[in-house]
Design a protein around this motif. Structure first.
Motif, PDB file in Angstrom:
ATOM      1  N   PHE A   1       0.833  -1.203   0.000  1.00 32.33           N
ATOM      2  CA  PHE A   1       0.000   0.000   0.000  1.00 32.33           C
ATOM      3  C   PHE A   1       0.870   1.256   0.000  1.00 32.33           C
ATOM      4  O   PHE A   1       1.980   1.254   0.548  1.00 32.33           O
ATOM      5  N   LEU A   2       0.334   2.321  -0.589  1.00 31.64           N
ATOM      6  CA  LEU A   2       0.894   3.649  -0.379  1.00 31.64           C
ATOM      7  C   LEU A   2       0.236   4.203   0.874  1.00 31.64           C
ATOM      8  O   LEU A   2      -0.995   4.336   0.925  1.00 31.64           O
ATOM      9  N   VAL A   3       1.048   4.509   1.883  1.00 36.51           N
ATOM     10  CA  VAL A   3       0.550   4.962   3.184  1.00 36.51           C
ATOM     11  C   VAL A   3       1.110   6.355   3.459  1.00 36.51           C
ATOM     12  O   VAL A   3       2.292   6.612   3.190  1.00 36.51           O
ATOM     13  N   VAL A   4       0.287   7.234   4.004  1.00 32.24           N
ATOM     14  CA  VAL A   4       0.765   8.583   4.325  1.00 32.24           C
ATOM     15  C   VAL A   4       0.397   8.950   5.754  1.00 32.24           C
ATOM     16  O   VAL A   4      -0.530   8.389   6.343  1.00 32.24           O
ATOM     17  N   ASN A   5       1.134   9.907   6.284  1.00 31.82           N
ATOM     18  CA  ASN A   5       0.825  10.458   7.596  1.00 31.82           C
ATOM     19  C   ASN A   5      -0.460  11.279   7.509  1.00 31.82           C
ATOM     20  O   ASN A   5      -0.638  12.076   6.583  1.00 31.82           O
ATOM     21  N   ALA A   6      -1.363  11.093   8.453  1.00 32.71           N
ATOM     22  CA  ALA A   6      -2.686  11.731   8.397  1.00 32.71           C
ATOM     23  C   ALA A   6      -2.632  13.237   8.591  1.00 32.71           C
ATOM     24  O   ALA A   6      -3.616  13.940   8.301  1.00 32.71           O
ATOM     25  N   ASP A   7      -1.493  13.773   9.066  1.00 30.44           N
ATOM     26  CA  ASP A   7      -1.392  15.216   9.294  1.00 30.44           C
ATOM     27  C   ASP A   7      -0.923  15.983   8.061  1.00 30.44           C
ATOM     28  O   ASP A   7      -0.789  17.207   8.117  1.00 30.44           O
ATOM     29  N   ARG A   8      -0.678  15.288   6.968  1.00 32.40           N
ATOM     30  CA  ARG A   8      -0.195  15.959   5.763  1.00 32.40           C
ATOM     31  C   ARG A   8      -1.365  16.547   4.961  1.00 32.40           C
ATOM     32  O   ARG A   8      -2.524  16.153   5.172  1.00 32.40           O
ATOM     33  N   PRO A   9      -1.089  17.474   4.041  1.00 33.00           N
ATOM     34  CA  PRO A   9      -2.174  18.191   3.342  1.00 33.00           C
ATOM     35  C   PRO A   9      -2.796  17.422   2.175  1.00 33.00           C
ATOM     36  O   PRO A   9      -3.069  17.997   1.127  1.00 33.00           O
ATOM     37  N   TYR A  10      -3.009  16.115   2.356  1.00 37.15           N
ATOM     38  CA  TYR A  10      -3.693  15.327   1.331  1.00 37.15           C
ATOM     39  C   TYR A  10      -4.335  14.128   2.011  1.00 37.15           C
ATOM     40  O   TYR A  10      -3.754  13.496   2.883  1.00 37.15           O
TER      41      TYR A  10
ATOM     42  N   ARG B   1       6.877   3.015  11.744  1.00 36.00           N
ATOM     43  CA  ARG B   1       6.995   3.742  13.019  1.00 36.00           C
ATOM     44  C   ARG B   1       7.486   5.164  12.778  1.00 36.00           C
ATOM     45  O   ARG B   1       7.028   6.112  13.436  1.00 36.00           O
ATOM     46  N   ALA B   2       8.415   5.342  11.841  1.00 37.42           N
ATOM     47  CA  ALA B   2       8.900   6.688  11.509  1.00 37.42           C
ATOM     48  C   ALA B   2       7.788   7.524  10.881  1.00 37.42           C
ATOM     49  O   ALA B   2       7.677   8.727  11.145  1.00 37.42           O
ATOM     50  N   LEU B   3       6.950   6.888  10.074  1.00 36.19           N
ATOM     51  CA  LEU B   3       5.827   7.587   9.447  1.00 36.19           C
ATOM     52  C   LEU B   3       4.823   8.031  10.503  1.00 36.19           C
ATOM     53  O   LEU B   3       4.347   9.173  10.484  1.00 36.19           O
ATOM     54  N   VAL B   4       4.506   7.152  11.436  1.00 32.48           N
ATOM     55  CA  VAL B   4       3.579   7.491  12.522  1.00 32.48           C
ATOM     56  C   VAL B   4       4.143   8.639  13.351  1.00 32.48           C
ATOM     57  O   VAL B   4       3.409   9.546  13.790  1.00 32.48           O
ATOM     58  N   GLY B   5       5.458   8.642  13.548  1.00 30.43           N
ATOM     59  CA  GLY B   5       6.101   9.683  14.348  1.00 30.43           C
ATOM     60  C   GLY B   5       6.255  11.015  13.635  1.00 30.43           C
ATOM     61  O   GLY B   5       6.775  11.975  14.224  1.00 30.43           O
ATOM     62  N   GLY B   6       5.854  11.086  12.380  1.00 30.33           N
ATOM     63  CA  GLY B   6       5.934  12.352  11.644  1.00 30.33           C
ATOM     64  C   GLY B   6       7.266  12.605  10.995  1.00 30.33           C
ATOM     65  O   GLY B   6       7.510  13.715  10.489  1.00 30.33           O
ATOM     66  N   ASN B   7       8.148  11.617  10.968  1.00 30.16           N
ATOM     67  CA  ASN B   7       9.467  11.800  10.362  1.00 30.16           C
ATOM     68  C   ASN B   7       9.466  11.568   8.853  1.00 30.16           C
ATOM     69  O   ASN B   7      10.478  11.791   8.191  1.00 30.16           O
ATOM     70  N   LEU B   8       8.334  11.114   8.319  1.00 31.87           N
ATOM     71  CA  LEU B   8       8.171  10.882   6.889  1.00 31.87           C
ATOM     72  C   LEU B   8       6.819  11.417   6.450  1.00 31.87           C
ATOM     73  O   LEU B   8       5.901  11.569   7.265  1.00 31.87           O
TER      74      LEU B   8
ATOM     75  N   PHE C   1      -2.570   1.492  12.646  1.00 28.44           N
ATOM     76  CA  PHE C   1      -2.366   2.941  12.703  1.00 28.44           C
ATOM     77  C   PHE C   1      -3.354   3.684  11.798  1.00 28.44           C
ATOM     78  O   PHE C   1      -3.701   4.830  12.069  1.00 28.44           O
ATOM     79  N   VAL C   2      -3.788   3.021  10.737  1.00 28.87           N
ATOM     80  CA  VAL C   2      -4.857   3.583   9.904  1.00 28.87           C
ATOM     81  C   VAL C   2      -6.164   3.596  10.697  1.00 28.87           C
ATOM     82  O   VAL C   2      -6.903   4.580  10.703  1.00 28.87           O
ATOM     83  N   ASP C   3      -6.417   2.499  11.403  1.00 24.98           N
ATOM     84  CA  ASP C   3      -7.657   2.395  12.177  1.00 24.98           C
ATOM     85  C   ASP C   3      -7.741   3.443  13.281  1.00 24.98           C
ATOM     86  O   ASP C   3      -8.838   3.925  13.604  1.00 24.98           O
ATOM     87  N   ASN C   4      -6.596   3.802  13.865  1.00 19.29           N
ATOM     88  CA  ASN C   4      -6.659   4.795  14.951  1.00 19.29           C
ATOM     89  C   ASN C   4      -6.442   6.227  14.473  1.00 19.29           C
ATOM     90  O   ASN C   4      -6.372   7.158  15.288  1.00 19.29           O
TER      91      ASN C   4
ATOM     92  N   ASP D   1      -3.848   7.633  12.715  1.00 20.44           N
ATOM     93  CA  ASP D   1      -2.502   8.185  12.545  1.00 20.44           C
ATOM     94  C   ASP D   1      -2.050   8.173  11.087  1.00 20.44           C
ATOM     95  O   ASP D   1      -1.286   9.039  10.660  1.00 20.44           O
ATOM     96  N   LEU D   2      -2.494   7.177  10.333  1.00 18.90           N
ATOM     97  CA  LEU D   2      -2.069   7.007   8.938  1.00 18.90           C
ATOM     98  C   LEU D   2      -3.289   6.861   8.036  1.00 18.90           C
ATOM     99  O   LEU D   2      -4.404   6.603   8.503  1.00 18.90           O
ATOM    100  N   ILE D   3      -3.048   7.018   6.728  1.00 18.93           N
ATOM    101  CA  ILE D   3      -4.096   6.841   5.715  1.00 18.93           C
ATOM    102  C   ILE D   3      -3.569   5.934   4.612  1.00 18.93           C
ATOM    103  O   ILE D   3      -2.460   6.149   4.101  1.00 18.93           O
ATOM    104  N   PHE D   4      -4.340   4.929   4.250  1.00 18.55           N
ATOM    105  CA  PHE D   4      -4.053   4.143   3.057  1.00 18.55           C
ATOM    106  C   PHE D   4      -4.592   4.925   1.855  1.00 18.55           C
ATOM    107  O   PHE D   4      -5.797   5.159   1.744  1.00 18.55           O
ATOM    108  N   LEU D   5      -3.716   5.300   0.925  1.00 18.58           N
ATOM    109  CA  LEU D   5      -4.163   6.023  -0.264  1.00 18.58           C
ATOM    110  C   LEU D   5      -4.467   5.110  -1.440  1.00 18.58           C
ATOM    111  O   LEU D   5      -5.337   5.417  -2.262  1.00 18.58           O
ATOM    112  N   ALA D   6      -3.733   3.983  -1.551  1.00 14.71           N
ATOM    113  CA  ALA D   6      -3.938   3.077  -2.684  1.00 14.71           C
ATOM    114  C   ALA D   6      -3.349   1.722  -2.354  1.00 14.71           C
ATOM    115  O   ALA D   6      -2.391   1.618  -1.576  1.00 14.71           O
ATOM    116  N   THR D   7      -3.931   0.682  -2.955  1.00 12.11           N
ATOM    117  CA  THR D   7      -3.409  -0.671  -2.769  1.00 12.11           C
ATOM    118  C   THR D   7      -2.845  -1.224  -4.074  1.00 12.11           C
ATOM    119  O   THR D   7      -3.374  -0.933  -5.159  1.00 12.11           O
ATOM    120  N   GLY D   8      -1.796  -2.029  -3.925  1.00  9.88           N
ATOM    121  CA  GLY D   8      -1.185  -2.668  -5.082  1.00  9.88           C
ATOM    122  C   GLY D   8      -1.855  -3.954  -5.487  1.00  9.88           C
ATOM    123  O   GLY D   8      -1.416  -4.609  -6.445  1.00  9.88           O
TER     124      GLY D   8
END
Length: 316
Positions: free
Chosen positions: A125-134, A189-196, A209-212, A214-221
């Motif tokens: 999956f492409l995973v992103v930090n939930a605090d980012r602007p997308y 873990r680095a993504l959850v911590g905001g380092n990525l 982390f998606v369920d709570n 912290d993260l968002i799944f944007l797309a699946t392979g």
């Protein structure tokens, strides 16, 4: 009397011939150590522990897991390759070893081992930090196109996640800044911590982390939407002809005894039909796709050609 001596001699000869067979049938006589060449918490560790935790009823012995992470999984595999080929050490390979070999990260390759059985197929999956602007893939691509190189992407440098991220770049005309981590668990873990900003992950490492939030799944392979993530679109839906998958299989040191290889293959084949095992794998986002020794070797041979074609874009 001569005939009696002859019968005794023949019986003794047969006993000598049959004794090794009886000994072979006793395999395994002790636990089989499983070297997982990645750190705790990642996809390989999670999935291979499910294998190890369920194999004993079919193998007849425990399979304790030893984590040996480092250098894109090659440290643990190097150790496994040096172990005595007696059937009492196994390890795990996936596409990462083939990529690491092709890019010069290691001289080891899958054919330095005896492939026993392919066990799992894991969509990435492409995973992103939930605090980012997308919050959607379309917003992510628009941001990345407007800000080339601004998105930090966590991968295993020179490994399969790097390959997958490069495929996303190519398909959607975007550019990432790469940050290397050893194993999926570490980069998530680095993504959850905001380092990525983003990472390549899987359900086993990321869904909690998606369920709570912290993260968002944007797309699946995966080629189709998955039951565990029904709202996550596929890359194909989003306009990219991409399937991002990792397969994981069990290997032994080269030259391991045939009886050990056959016994473990049989145990893995039986495990692959165990409904509880299948459910456990499905619950962490993986599918069971068993292939035995010959079929697994053929699969790895074909995969080598694919990796050689795609990995030219990578630099470890």
């Amino acid at each position: 009397m001569k005939m009696l001596r002859a019968v005794i001699a023949v019986a003794g000869t047969l006993g000598a011939v049959m004794a090794p067979v009886a000994a072979q049938a006793d395999y395994p006589e002790k636990p089989v150590e499983f070297i997982v060449p990645w750190g705790p918490g990642g996809g390989s560790d999670t999935l291979m522990r499910i294998v190890a935790n369920n194999i004993e009823p079919y193998l007849g012995q425990a399979m304790p897991v030893i984590n040996m992470p480092g250098v894109s999984g090659t440290v643990g595999l190097a150790e496994a390759s040096r172990r005595t080929a007696d059937g009492y050490t196994v390890s795990q390979v996936h596409e990462g070893l083939l990529v690491a070999n092709e890019t010069g990260l290691t001289e080891l390759n899958w054919d330095d081992f005896d492939p026993i059985g392919l066990m799992t197929v894991s969509p990435q999956f492409l995973v992103v930090n939930a605090d980012r602007p997308y919050e959607t893939f379309e917003e992510f691509v628009a941001y990345a196109q407007a800000n080339p190189g601004d998105v930090t992407m966590g991968v295993t440098l020179g490994g399969v996640p790097h390959l997958h991220a490069a495929m996303i770049e190519e398909a959607f005309g975007i550019e990432f800044s790469y940050v290397g981590y050893e194993g999926t668990g570490e980069r998530i873990r680095a993504l959850v911590g905001g380092n990525l900003d983003a990472a390549i992950g899987d359900i086993a490492s990321s869904k909690q982390f998606v369920d709570n939030g912290d993260l968002i799944f944007l797309a699946t392979g995966h080629p189709e939407r998955m039951e565990q993530t029904p709202d996550v679109p596929t890359f194909k839906e989003l306009g990219g002809d991409l399937e991002l998958m990792i397969t994981r299989g069990i290997v032994m040191p080269k030259g391991s005894p045939e009886e050990a290889r056959d016994a473990l293959e049989t145990a893995l084949r039986q495990l692959a039909s165990d409904q509880s095992f299948i459910e456990q794998m499905n619950n962490v986002g993986s599918e069971v796709g068993f292939r035995g020794q010959a079929d697994y070797a053929d699969y790895l041979t074909d995969l080598t050609e694919t990796v050689q074609r795609l990995s030219t874009r990578l630099a470890p």
